[in-house]
Motif scaffolding. Sequence first.
Motif, PDB file in Angstrom:
ATOM      1  N   ALA A  82     -78.822  31.055  21.806  1.00  0.00           N
ATOM      2  CA  ALA A  82     -78.791  31.345  23.249  1.00  0.00           C
ATOM      3  C   ALA A  82     -79.720  32.479  23.630  1.00  0.00           C
ATOM      4  O   ALA A  82     -79.965  32.716  24.811  1.00  0.00           O
ATOM      5  CB  ALA A  82     -77.364  31.677  23.684  1.00  0.00           C
ATOM      6  N   VAL A 137     -84.398  32.579  32.403  1.00  0.00           N
ATOM      7  CA  VAL A 137     -83.401  32.279  33.432  1.00  0.00           C
ATOM      8  C   VAL A 137     -83.909  32.627  34.832  1.00  0.00           C
ATOM      9  O   VAL A 137     -84.542  33.656  35.046  1.00  0.00           O
ATOM     10  CB  VAL A 137     -82.095  33.056  33.155  1.00  0.00           C
ATOM     11  N   ALA A 148     -81.094  37.223  27.568  1.00  0.00           N
ATOM     12  CA  ALA A 148     -81.891  36.265  28.337  1.00  0.00           C
ATOM     13  C   ALA A 148     -83.127  36.951  28.898  1.00  0.00           C
ATOM     14  O   ALA A 148     -83.197  38.182  28.969  1.00  0.00           O
ATOM     15  CB  ALA A 148     -81.050  35.684  29.474  1.00  0.00           C
ATOM     16  N   LEU A 176     -75.041  30.163  29.323  1.00  0.00           N
ATOM     17  CA  LEU A 176     -76.106  30.196  28.314  1.00  0.00           C
ATOM     18  C   LEU A 176     -75.695  29.455  27.041  1.00  0.00           C
ATOM     19  O   LEU A 176     -76.503  28.746  26.431  1.00  0.00           O
ATOM     20  CB  LEU A 176     -76.464  31.647  27.995  1.00  0.00           C
ATOM     21  N   SER A 200     -77.751  26.240  25.931  1.00  0.00           N
ATOM     22  CA  SER A 200     -78.537  26.451  24.714  1.00  0.00           C
ATOM     23  C   SER A 200     -78.195  25.437  23.631  1.00  0.00           C
ATOM     24  O   SER A 200     -78.928  25.295  22.645  1.00  0.00           O
ATOM     25  CB  SER A 200     -78.318  27.865  24.174  1.00  0.00           C
TER      26      SER A 200
END
Length: 300
Positions: A173, A178, A204, A287, A291
């Motif tokens: 992840a 994003v 992220a 996530l 992922s």
Amino acid sequence: MKKIVFALWLGLLAACGAVQAADAGPSVTDGRGRVITLPRVPQRIVTLLPSLTESVCALDQCQRLVGVDRYSNAPAFVRGLPQVGGGLDPSIEAIVALKPDVVLLAVSSRASARLEALGIPVVALEPKTHVDVRRVLGQIATLLGLPTSSADRLWREIDAGVLAAAQSLPERAHGMRVYFEVSRGPYAAGESSFIGETLTRLGARNVVPASLGPFPRLNPEFVVRADPDVIMIGNRSMQSMVPYPGWQSMRAMKTGNVCVFGPEISDVVVRPGPRMAEAARAMAECLVEKSAKRQPGKAE
């Protein structure tokens, strides 16, 4: 004799000053840079920003609230309180009728000048980053006459919750790019916002750089060019993803890597306050889910 009388006079002045200092209410420097000193610790408070409402209650002082804005809906206690309209442009008459000792509102609210002209103290507090949230919790604690340790303890709990959410994420992840939309426009959560900071702590990568500001309004084409791996929608008015022109070409749309948070979770993720750890968990779950489609060792 004159020296004795003079000394007694000085002592009396000092004593009067000490009494006045003891009687003085709490003082803070608000988000406008103004030093606000209240005549006494407030017992009747109106809040015009949901995150401020939640912060008062998280410090166990919900009972001092006598009115809130129409969007304040947590914790459940506040749903039974009088609503005074929107936070940016509330009903001044409704606020005055509640006889508040102080009104807590956003820096951007247009109500400040009118309330102050009517003699109602106003404290403007609008957290946009994690540092802001911690500071605002401390300022609210001071206004409430609470020890700063109570705000420090609350912040440690929030921070620990965000850290726990980050530590729960699997390696796959990490590094996902994003785009987080906070409102139709599109208005995005940039890297420098509290949402952006949470995403960074979750590993992220935000496609909206800090240079654009905390919550910039973007050209939809910007997002198309950025082509994020995951799209998160935190606008509670959008129950279904309504794409902008050209968005169907983005990989996140093609692969279904879109998380549209429902109304209750949307309230959590877009409010910079006591529930930021819960927000971090919601984003982490998104996530993890998205992922799962990644191939091991392959960056998207």
